[in-house]
Motif scaffolding. Structure first.
Motif, PDB file in Angstrom:
ATOM      1  N   VAL A   1       0.893  -1.192  -0.117  1.00  0.00           N
ATOM      2  CA  VAL A   1      -0.037  -0.063   0.007  1.00  0.00           C
ATOM      3  C   VAL A   1       1.070   1.162  -0.148  1.00  0.00           C
ATOM      4  N   VAL A   2       0.628   2.185  -0.909  1.00  0.00           N
ATOM      5  CA  VAL A   2       1.320   3.355  -1.157  1.00  0.00           C
ATOM      6  C   VAL A   2       0.404   4.429  -0.583  1.00  0.00           C
ATOM      7  N   GLY A   3       0.566   4.947   0.602  1.00  0.00           N
ATOM      8  CA  GLY A   3      -0.387   5.997   1.121  1.00  0.00           C
ATOM      9  C   GLY A   3      -0.048   7.342   0.921  1.00  0.00           C
TER      10      GLY A   3
ATOM     11  N   ILE B   1       0.586  -3.259  -6.141  1.00  0.00           N
ATOM     12  CA  ILE B   1       0.803  -1.840  -5.475  1.00  0.00           C
ATOM     13  C   ILE B   1      -0.444  -1.010  -5.492  1.00  0.00           C
ATOM     14  N   TRP B   2      -0.956  -0.646  -4.397  1.00  0.00           N
ATOM     15  CA  TRP B   2      -2.106  -0.180  -4.241  1.00  0.00           C
ATOM     16  C   TRP B   2      -1.776   1.479  -4.024  1.00  0.00           C
TER      17      TRP B   2
ATOM     18  N   ILE C   1      -2.456   0.071  -9.083  1.00  0.00           N
ATOM     19  CA  ILE C   1      -3.680   0.266  -9.067  1.00  0.00           C
ATOM     20  C   ILE C   1      -3.910   1.636  -8.057  1.00  0.00           C
ATOM     21  N   LEU C   2      -4.695   2.376  -8.912  1.00  0.00           N
ATOM     22  CA  LEU C   2      -4.946   3.683  -8.267  1.00  0.00           C
ATOM     23  C   LEU C   2      -6.326   3.682  -7.380  1.00  0.00           C
TER      24      LEU C   2
ATOM     25  N   ALA D   1      -7.164  -0.943  -0.411  1.00  0.00           N
ATOM     26  CA  ALA D   1      -6.621  -2.493  -1.034  1.00  0.00           C
ATOM     27  C   ALA D   1      -7.866  -3.196  -0.518  1.00  0.00           C
ATOM     28  N   PRO D   2      -8.776  -3.899  -1.565  1.00  0.00           N
ATOM     29  CA  PRO D   2      -9.708  -4.750  -1.303  1.00  0.00           C
ATOM     30  C   PRO D   2      -9.345  -5.980  -1.022  1.00  0.00           C
ATOM     31  N   LYS D   3     -10.142  -6.805  -0.206  1.00  0.00           N
ATOM     32  CA  LYS D   3      -9.687  -8.021   0.279  1.00  0.00           C
ATOM     33  C   LYS D   3      -9.884  -9.131  -0.697  1.00  0.00           C
ATOM     34  N   ALA D   4     -10.841  -8.866  -1.605  1.00  0.00           N
ATOM     35  CA  ALA D   4     -10.865 -10.002  -2.695  1.00  0.00           C
ATOM     36  C   ALA D   4     -10.730  -9.200  -3.954  1.00  0.00           C
ATOM     37  N   TYR D   5      -9.927  -9.746  -4.926  1.00  0.00           N
ATOM     38  CA  TYR D   5      -9.773  -8.966  -6.511  1.00  0.00           C
ATOM     39  C   TYR D   5      -9.365 -10.045  -7.334  1.00  0.00           C
TER      40      TYR D   5
END
Ligand code: ZN
Length: 427
Positions: free
Chosen positions: A123-125, A146-147, A181-182, A186-190
């Protein structure tokens, strides 16, 4: 006996006094660099036919100099494939909903991932540095998702356009993909599905060889012959000729080949390598380093931008990573008593040790250093269309080639052996 005296006199008058001993001819230096940096070479960019044209010229010069082909190669050209991957389709969904701001950098043909695929999520905050993450995963060879927080949209788009130029790799054995992904969370399921097309392009290093009495101990002289090609025009000139960077180093490699060939069989073997693609991913030195046992390379003289006198004066050259082996000290001792001096790279903040092909070999323990003379902090022509032969000082260039030859003599004769670089100390 008397008759000999006037003859000696004439020789002394015709030959310029050269305290360095080695005699590389300035006219020969000018001839070679003028061909390499000519407009018809179109800036010698790797992956273009103009790099091949330059490689063919260098191969002809190696042949003319009487250098041998190396290691059962049937040509002076060491040709190898580079695989180029372009993403043709990328779908990232969660609960049937699609993310529209996505990109991937990849060296594989397809992926089909879900949350259960075991791929690392990052996760990139808002306050994280996307640049750090991007460069880390570009090099790591890992798979990752990378979210990126939406506040980073601007830099996200910049990296997306960079990645769209395609991912290149030498090695299809260890493929990887990094998906960006912008999204604010971050979703749990994808589900992530990607497909890519692959194109194969050939590149060539040029390798010449002098076999020594100690066949398996190599002294390596190298420079990169590629440059950056065509740039935005300045005064109607759009060709980045790369006269200094690095036709000057390539000219040194060729003329050193001519010079050492004339010296008869050396104690150690000598390799002369003109690398491709230093400016485009370092593929030339990376491929070469996989074709040779690095333990056999006693020293690497990587020659970069020696066409302009250093700030310390015309009789000086600096060595990158000076403290990483005693290579530099050996060179210093070898030219002691001459006006020439070698010293430590005066621009440590520029990280020049890591900015050329020597670093690839240094990571394998080779005492591999770049030798340069150009005041890079103020040079107006660096990576510009103005990097032309006319901006160079040919006497300085020739003098520096002679100094490198003199600096190498004790290593080639086996009288000196630089200490190895500790790979643990190299990034
Ligand atoms: Zn360069």
């Amino acid at each position: 006996m008397k008759k000999i005296i006037p003859i000696l006199f004439i020789v002394a008058i015709l030959r310029p006094f050269n305290p360095l001993g080695a005699q590389v001819d300035q006219a020969e230096v000018e001839r070679i660099i003028t061909v390499l940096a000519a407009d018809d070479m179109m800036g010698r960019q790797a992956f273009t036919p103009y790099a091949d044209k330059a490689a063919d010229f260098i191969a002809k010069e190696f042949k003319k100099a009487g250098l041998k082909k190396w290691n059962k190669m049937d040509s002076y050209l060491q040709t190898f494939p580079v695989y180029s991957f372009t993403v043709s389709n990328l779908d990232v969904t969660t609960d049937g909903e699609q993310f529209d701001q996505v990109f991937a950098s990849t060296t594989q043909k397809s992926i089909n991932w879900t949350q259960d695929s075991g791929v690392k999520n990052v996760v990139v905050g808002k306050d994280d540095d996307l640049r750090d993450v991007f460069s880390q995963y570009r090099r790591s060879g890992e798979n990752a998702i990378i979210w990126v927080h939406s506040s980073q949209k601007q830099s996200f788009s910049r990296y997306a356009s960079f990645a769209s130029r395609g991912g290149r790799t030498l090695d299809v054995e260890s493929p990887n993909t990094v998906v960006y992904i912008l999204s604010d969370k971050a979703p749990k399921a994808y589900s992530i599905k990607m497909s890519a097309t692959v194109e194969t392009q050939n590149l060539s290093n040029v390798v010449g060889y002098i076999k020594g009495k100690r066949k398996d101990e190599y002294v390596l002289f190298s420079a990169h012959y590629d440059h950056i090609g065509i740039r935005r025009p300045v005064d109607q000139d759009s060709i980045a000729n790369g006269a200094n960077d690095d036709a000057s180093g390539t000219t040194a490699v060729i003329t050193l080949g001519e010079y050492f060939k004339k010296q008869g069989k050396p104690e150690r073997s000598i390799l002369f390598v003109a690398f491709t693609a230093e400016e485009s991913g370092g593929y030339g030195s990376r491929y070469f380093s996989n074709q040779v046992d690095p333990e056999k390379i006693v020293a690497m003289f990587n020659i970069e931008m020696i066409g302009k006198p250093a700030t310390d004066g015309p009789n000086s050259a600096w060595i990158t990573g000076f403290d990483k082996s005693d290579f530099g000290q050996i060179l210093q001792q070898s030219v002691e008593g001459t006006p020439y001096k070698f010293y430590a790279d005066p621009y440590p903040s520029q990280n020049l040790f890591y900015r050329s092909d020597n670093a690839t070999l240094a990571r394998l323990g080779v005492p591999a250093h770049s030798i340069s003379t150009t005041p890079i902090d103020v040079d107006p022509d660096y990576h510009q269309v103005s990097d032309e032969v006319e901006t160079l000082n040919m006497a300085h260039l020739t003098n520096t080639i002679n100094a490198i030859a003199a600096g190498a003599v004790r290593i080639i004769s086996g009288k000196a052996t630089p200490s190895r670089v500790d790979p643990a100390q190299i990034r």
